[in-house]
Design a protein around this motif. Structure first.
Motif, PDB file in Angstrom:
ATOM      1  N   PHE A 139     -84.440  32.403  36.711  1.00  0.00           N
ATOM      2  CA  PHE A 139     -84.583  31.113  36.823  1.00  0.00           C
ATOM      3  C   PHE A 139     -83.216  30.878  37.781  1.00  0.00           C
ATOM      4  O   PHE A 139     -82.174  31.337  37.539  1.00  0.00           O
ATOM      5  CB  PHE A 139     -84.883  30.223  35.711  1.00  0.00           C
ATOM      6  CG  PHE A 139     -86.249  30.436  35.061  1.00  0.00           C
ATOM      7  CD1 PHE A 139     -87.087  29.822  35.274  1.00  0.00           C
ATOM      8  CD2 PHE A 139     -85.817  31.151  33.718  1.00  0.00           C
ATOM      9  CE1 PHE A 139     -88.438  30.200  34.507  1.00  0.00           C
ATOM     10  CE2 PHE A 139     -87.048  31.238  33.033  1.00  0.00           C
ATOM     11  CZ  PHE A 139     -88.314  30.735  33.531  1.00  0.00           C
ATOM     12  N   ALA A 171     -80.732  27.519  38.890  1.00  0.00           N
ATOM     13  CA  ALA A 171     -80.392  26.244  38.181  1.00  0.00           C
ATOM     14  C   ALA A 171     -79.602  25.322  39.317  1.00  0.00           C
ATOM     15  O   ALA A 171     -78.762  25.659  40.009  1.00  0.00           O
ATOM     16  CB  ALA A 171     -79.262  26.420  37.079  1.00  0.00           C
ATOM     17  N   ILE A 196     -85.949  25.097  42.580  1.00  0.00           N
ATOM     18  CA  ILE A 196     -86.335  25.425  41.259  1.00  0.00           C
ATOM     19  C   ILE A 196     -87.829  24.996  41.213  1.00  0.00           C
ATOM     20  O   ILE A 196     -88.089  24.698  39.608  1.00  0.00           O
ATOM     21  CB  ILE A 196     -85.316  24.527  40.570  1.00  0.00           C
ATOM     22  CG1 ILE A 196     -85.489  22.993  41.075  1.00  0.00           C
ATOM     23  CG2 ILE A 196     -84.069  24.868  40.986  1.00  0.00           C
ATOM     24  CD1 ILE A 196     -84.789  22.198  40.118  1.00  0.00           C
ATOM     25  N   ASN A 229     -89.124  26.817  37.754  1.00  0.00           N
ATOM     26  CA  ASN A 229     -88.586  26.009  36.386  1.00  0.00           C
ATOM     27  C   ASN A 229     -89.776  24.897  36.162  1.00  0.00           C
ATOM     28  O   ASN A 229     -90.196  24.978  34.878  1.00  0.00           O
ATOM     29  CB  ASN A 229     -87.285  25.359  36.454  1.00  0.00           C
ATOM     30  CG  ASN A 229     -86.263  26.346  36.947  1.00  0.00           C
ATOM     31  OD1 ASN A 229     -86.600  27.352  37.762  1.00  0.00           O
ATOM     32  ND2 ASN A 229     -84.953  25.801  37.168  1.00  0.00           N
TER      33      ASN A 229
END
Length: 310
Positions: free
Chosen positions: A219, A221, A278, A281
């Motif tokens: 992932f 961030a 992202i 996510n």
């Protein structure tokens, strides 16, 4: 109720200390954060005591990227700590029955820049450009291979530039410049950058502790809000209550000046774009950043002013 034991490496660092504070505040974890001497990161470190009974490891310790590296063999030193040290810890964690290993990596695994309109994604082909980025990428590869061989779940998180209370390095310099009213020739910049408030990074790490879809995934961030450098400096000024003094110098002149001074690397960091996506996510974890960029900057500025007034 028995508390789950979480081992946090790098617990005295900027990100690690924020992680430890939040984990302790939740009241449901027993947090172990070995001191630097106890948790020296290399291929021979014995982690048996720290890992005994641990449910998860959050590995935030690393040899970090430095502007002026005095090591005789920079790549070898990064590998010694970030690759050999990380994989030694992970192998011992798997043998100790640790369920999940969260590795705080770096956006530098993806590369140094993004192309306009094409933010970097978690599953893009890695393109590390320096010894630090290469070492983080090699550690990631080793961890995911270990996960496949042992069944210990691995989660890789690559943050962009992290800011927040107690931030150091370039972000602290920007706070100081704006607070002092230093004229900055950065008012004409239109390059866009992604940043991540430390509170958002911590929240993402906590989401990855248990979410089943996080296992063996990578992932990125960020705050989910991209900003130009001139906008960032203006926002910092608003948070500090002191307007940023920005001069609209054309980027081509800044590039030329940096090359003349032998600082093309600095020009790349200041003038290039580095945006990340992202979306993964949100789709896999249902995670969105709990703090906005403006909230993160406000908290960071207030902490900076508090330290100056002590």
């Amino acid at each position: 109720m028995d508390r789950r034991t979480i081992l946090v490496t790098g617990g005295s660092g900027f990100v690690g200390s924020a992680l430890c504070r939040q984990l302790n505040a939740l009241g449901v974890f027993s947090v172990r954060a070995p001191s630097r001497r106890e948790g020296e990161l290399n291929a021979t470190t014995d982690w048996a005591t720290a890992l005994a009974g641990a449910d998860a490891v959050i590995h935030a310790a690393a040899r970090v990227h430095v502007m002026q590296d005095n090591a005789n063999d920079s790549q070898a030193e990064f590998r010694r700590v970030n690759v050999d040290g990380t994989l030694n810890l992970a192998r011992q964690a798997a043998a100790a029955g640790v369920r999940r290993f969260i590795f705080i990596s770096s956006i530098k695994v993806n590369g140094e820049l993004s192309q306009p309109g094409h933010p970097l994604g978690a599953d893009d082909t890695p393109l590390p450009q320096d010894a630090y980025g290469v070492s983080k990428h090699e550690a990631e590869q080793g961890l995911l291979q270990l996960a496949a061989a042992t069944g210990m779940q691995v989660v890789v998180i690559r943050p962009v530039l992290v800011y927040g209370p107690g931030v150091k390095a370039n972000f602290l310099s920007m706070l100081r410049w704006v607070q002092r009213g230093v004229p900055l020739p950065l008012g004409a910049l239109r390059n866009r950058r992604s940043l991540v408030f430390v509170g958002n990074l911590v929240d993402l790490v906590l989401a990855c502790l248990d979410h089943p879809q996080a296992a063996n995934q990578v992932f990125l961030a960020s705050d989910g809000q991209d900003i130009t450098l001139s906008q960032l400096l203006t926002a910092i000024g608003q948070a500090l209550g002191r307007p940023a003094r920005l001069l609209p110098v054309p980027p081509v002149l800044l590039h030329a000046a940096a090359r003349m001074l032998g600082r093309a690397d600095l020009a790349q960091r200041l003038l290039g774009s580095l945006q990340v996506d992202i979306t993964k996510n949100r789709k896999l974890l249902g995670w969105t950043p709990p703090y906005t960029l403006e909230q993160g900057l406000d908290v960071t500025a207030r902490a900076f002013l508090d330290t100056r007034h002590r």
